[in-house]
Scaffold this motif. Structure first.
Motif, PDB file in Angstrom:
ATOM      1  N   ASP A  61      18.691 -11.141   3.786  1.00 17.21           N
ATOM      2  CA  ASP A  61      17.978 -10.196   2.928  1.00 17.21           C
ATOM      3  C   ASP A  61      16.960  -9.409   3.752  1.00 17.21           C
ATOM      4  OD1 ASP A  61      16.856  -8.816   0.820  1.00 17.21           O
ATOM      5  OD2 ASP A  61      15.723 -10.530   0.069  1.00 17.21           O
ATOM      6  N   GLY A  62      17.099  -8.089   3.784  1.00 15.38           N
ATOM      7  CA  GLY A  62      16.210  -7.235   4.565  1.00 15.38           C
ATOM      8  C   GLY A  62      15.140  -6.549   3.744  1.00 15.38           C
ATOM      9  N   VAL A  63      14.943  -6.949   2.490  1.00 17.15           N
ATOM     10  CA  VAL A  63      13.961  -6.310   1.617  1.00 17.15           C
ATOM     11  C   VAL A  63      12.588  -6.967   1.812  1.00 17.15           C
ATOM     12  CG1 VAL A  63      13.300  -5.833  -0.779  1.00 17.15           C
ATOM     13  CG2 VAL A  63      15.701  -5.680  -0.092  1.00 17.15           C
ATOM     14  N   ARG A  64      11.596  -6.117   2.026  1.00 18.72           N
ATOM     15  CA  ARG A  64      10.214  -6.570   2.133  1.00 18.72           C
ATOM     16  C   ARG A  64       9.349  -5.596   1.334  1.00 18.72           C
ATOM     17  NH1 ARG A  64      13.002  -9.905   3.977  1.00 18.72           N
ATOM     18  NH2 ARG A  64      12.720 -11.184   5.845  1.00 18.72           N
ATOM     19  N   ILE A  65       8.128  -6.044   0.983  1.00 23.46           N
ATOM     20  CA  ILE A  65       7.235  -5.259   0.142  1.00 23.46           C
ATOM     21  C   ILE A  65       5.879  -5.070   0.831  1.00 23.46           C
ATOM     22  CG2 ILE A  65       6.036  -5.163  -2.090  1.00 23.46           C
ATOM     23  CD1 ILE A  65       9.032  -5.066  -2.487  1.00 23.46           C
ATOM     24  N   PHE A  66       5.429  -3.813   0.886  1.00 22.23           N
ATOM     25  CA  PHE A  66       4.069  -3.489   1.311  1.00 22.23           C
ATOM     26  C   PHE A  66       3.246  -3.347   0.037  1.00 22.23           C
ATOM     27  CE2 PHE A  66       6.280  -1.934   5.109  1.00 22.23           C
ATOM     28  CZ  PHE A  66       5.451  -2.400   6.121  1.00 22.23           C
ATOM     29  N   GLU A  67       2.227  -4.182  -0.138  1.00 22.35           N
ATOM     30  CA  GLU A  67       1.362  -4.102  -1.310  1.00 22.35           C
ATOM     31  C   GLU A  67       0.092  -3.341  -0.959  1.00 22.35           C
ATOM     32  OE1 GLU A  67       0.673  -8.107  -2.583  1.00 22.35           O
ATOM     33  OE2 GLU A  67       2.712  -8.362  -3.317  1.00 22.35           O
ATOM     34  N   PHE A  68      -0.403  -2.567  -1.923  1.00 16.79           N
ATOM     35  CA  PHE A  68      -1.622  -1.794  -1.706  1.00 16.79           C
ATOM     36  C   PHE A  68      -2.432  -1.702  -2.985  1.00 16.79           C
ATOM     37  CE2 PHE A  68       1.676   1.182  -2.942  1.00 16.79           C
ATOM     38  CZ  PHE A  68       1.062   1.954  -3.907  1.00 16.79           C
TER      39      PHE A  68
END
Length: 146
Positions: A61-68
């Motif tokens: 799985d190559g999905v990642r999340i940048f949270e801001f």
């Protein structure tokens, strides 16, 4: 002084003097409004500006999340998110992020490509810093590699 020469002083007409005061007051008022408008901005603060995939297996799985968070005083609008290559697909939030609220930018890396990951994602918004560069890094290991 020569006794035959008279000097004249011209007084400013009272209406002209009043106009000068009104123009000065309008100028000061507009200047203060401009200063206030500069303070009312959106501000984007990322939890982290770099995501490290570490070592991951090919095809994982190559999905990642940048949270801001929008720490500003007006809604944050992300107008564009683009990656440095076609192997990384970012997805921006569609709705404005209200002051004090959080949002996320999803990034999907193509993990079928074996080797090091070093990519940049450019975020464009109405924030006080209109362009931010996020980074992903890591290594995709071939099947059976240790």
């Amino acid at each position: 002084m020569d006794a035959g020469v008279k000097t004249f002083t011209f007084g400013v007409h009272p209406k002209l003097e009043m106009m000068k005061k009104i123009v000065l007051m309008l100028f000061v008022g507009l200047l203060s409004l401009g200063t206030y408008a500069q303070e009312a901005t959106a501000k984007i603060e990322f939890k982290s500006e770099t995501i490290d995939y570490g070592e991951i297996a090919k095809g994982s799985d190559g999905v990642r999340i940048f949270e801001f968070t929008n720490t500003g005083s007006v809604p944050l609008v992300i107008s564009n998110v683009k990656s440095s290559c076609g192997c990384t697909i970012p997805k921006k939030p569609e709705d404005p992020i209200l002051p004090g609220k959080t949002g996320s930018i999803q990034v999907k890396y193509d993990t079928k490509r074996v080797g090091p990951i070093r990519k940049a994602i450019t975020v464009t918004s109405n924030a006080d810093t209109p362009t931010k560069v996020l980074k992903i890094k890591g290594t995709v290991k071939a099947e059976g590699a240790k």
